[in-house]
Each structure stands twice: as structure tokens, then as C-alpha cells.
Design a protein around this motif. Sequence first.
Motif, PDB file in Angstrom:
ATOM      1  N   THR A   6       0.865  -1.241  -0.098  1.00  0.00           N
ATOM      2  CA  THR A   6       0.035  -0.028   0.058  1.00  0.00           C
ATOM      3  C   THR A   6       0.802   1.342   0.073  1.00  0.00           C
ATOM      4  OG1 THR A   6      -1.996   0.935   1.005  1.00  0.00           O
ATOM      5  CG2 THR A   6      -0.246   0.172   2.457  1.00  0.00           C
ATOM      6  N   SER A   7       0.137   2.261   0.106  1.00  0.00           N
ATOM      7  CA  SER A   7       0.949   3.782   0.153  1.00  0.00           C
ATOM      8  C   SER A   7      -0.156   4.709   0.695  1.00  0.00           C
ATOM      9  CB  SER A   7       1.257   4.111  -1.322  1.00  0.00           C
ATOM     10  OG  SER A   7       1.542   5.478  -1.340  1.00  0.00           O
ATOM     11  N   ASP A   8       0.441   5.706   1.566  1.00  0.00           N
ATOM     12  CA  ASP A   8      -0.291   6.679   1.825  1.00  0.00           C
ATOM     13  C   ASP A   8      -0.110   8.105   1.266  1.00  0.00           C
ATOM     14  OD1 ASP A   8       2.061   7.444   2.870  1.00  0.00           O
ATOM     15  OD2 ASP A   8       1.731   7.219   5.076  1.00  0.00           O
ATOM     16  N   ASN A  64       3.200  -1.051   4.173  1.00  0.00           N
ATOM     17  CA  ASN A  64       3.457   0.315   3.564  1.00  0.00           C
ATOM     18  C   ASN A  64       5.159   0.411   3.452  1.00  0.00           C
ATOM     19  OD1 ASN A  64       3.901   3.037   2.791  1.00  0.00           O
ATOM     20  ND2 ASN A  64       1.956   3.732   4.004  1.00  0.00           N
ATOM     21  N   HIS A  77       4.184  -0.563   8.693  1.00  0.00           N
ATOM     22  CA  HIS A  77       5.053   0.539   7.975  1.00  0.00           C
ATOM     23  C   HIS A  77       6.579  -0.047   8.236  1.00  0.00           C
ATOM     24  CE1 HIS A  77       1.758   3.290   8.575  1.00  0.00           C
ATOM     25  NE2 HIS A  77       2.345   4.066   7.855  1.00  0.00           N
TER      26      HIS A  77
END
Length: 260
Positions: free
Chosen positions: A158-160, A197, A250
Motif C-alpha cells: 500500500t501507500s499513504d 506500507n 510500516h
Amino acid sequence: MTSLRPVALITGVGRTVGIGAGIAERLASAGWDIATTHLEAYDDRMPWGRKPGDVEAVHARLRDAGAASVAIEADLSDIAAPARVIDEATSRLGRVSALILSHCESVDSSLMDTSVESFDRHFAVNVRASMLLIQEFSRRLGRPAANADPAGRIVALTSDHVVNNLPYGASKGALDRLVIGASRELGDQGVTANVINPGPVDTGWMTTEMADAVRAETPAGRLGTPSDVANLVAFLCSAAGGWVNGQLLHSDGGWSVKGG
């Protein structure tokens, strides 16, 4: 053709420098057979362009590591593609027991200039295809024998990143919820599902200025690498990682920790 090695399906393995390729090589060295997906048309429209021979080079490395492997070209915006991919991986290598979702649609745009077509394609590839892949994975996995190791693993990347990359970030947020939900809903199959992430990993998309800024903000003073991501994926797919479930992890060297 089947073997005694477990089988992992890794999506988004089109370039030798990519995160997907790093994961594939790490799992191959850990004793997995590997199926991958790629889409040359996606690379054609990205800044890095298509790298002829990259998919073949990745799979040569997998074979050198002792893995049987198969590369499957698939446009995951096609609603029929996930079932076809799982079917081909299963028929060529055997039952898939790890699903690694590292594919993505990622085209920069901000709130006011994102088109409906781009928004819909991001969600079709990053969310809908992931849901369909998970559904097909679960249906074929069944209920493994009590001594099966691993019983079943799902790991998504994923990514933020949202600002000026809005449809990508929004669709990744939806992916997070989808996978975390699967950790409970598929628990009776012995499946774990987690999200990673990895923070900024330069696979050819960073400018020099961007890379320098990330290094300056990371405690170790370096960029993340595909190997950093792959090591965590390999742990989550191992028996030792079986108690980690339903987590968004993370793994970015502390880049996301900001000082006061």
C-alpha cells in the motif's frame, strides 16, 4: 507440472528493478515456486517505459534459485482476468498458497484534475482486481490439512501518498480495508492477511532532488530497496510469521516518523 514447493502468485512483476521482482526472487530463494503477472501496456505509458526482456530476466533468476515459475500477462482492469490468472498459475504450478498483491495503477493527478476515467481505472485495478483475486484465491485454497505450512497468506503493498496522486492514494486506502477485512473473514481457512506500507522505494520514478529529500528524512540516511520489502514479505509468508494477521505494517526505515 507441480512440485513439493509451495506456490506464490505475485502480481505486478514487470521490471527487474521493481518491488515485485525483489519479492519474487526472495521467495524463490526461500523455497517457493513463483507465478507472476505483468502488463507491458502499463509500462509503455509510464515515464520509465517498457524494458524488453525484463520479465524473462526475472524468471531466469527465479529458475537459478531453484524455482519453477510462470509469467502471465494480464490487464487486471478486465473483470475476467483474476480468475484466469489464478487458473493458469494453478494449472502450471499447483495450488497457490500465497497471494502477494504488488500490482498497481499509479498516474499522478490531483483532486481537481483527476478524470472520471482515471479514477475508475485506479479503483478497477487497485481495488476491484484485488478483491477478485482474493476471492478466487480463497475458493481454490479450500481448507488445507492441519499440517499444511503455510496454510494461506495474503500480503498487499500500500501507500499513504495522496496529495497530487489522489486516485492512487484513495484506491490504496480502500485496498487496506479490503485486505484487513480478509484477515477475519478468511481466518477459518488458515489464511493470514496483512498490508505493508514500504514508504518511498526508488524503482526508477524518483528525481535526484526527491531521492535526496527522502534520504534526509530517513533515520538511516538511505532509500528503501525492494529487498527491504521482500524480507518482510518472506517473513509474513513463513511459518514464523503466521501469528501476524490483520495488520498494516510500516516498513520504511523510520521515514514515516516525523520529529517535533
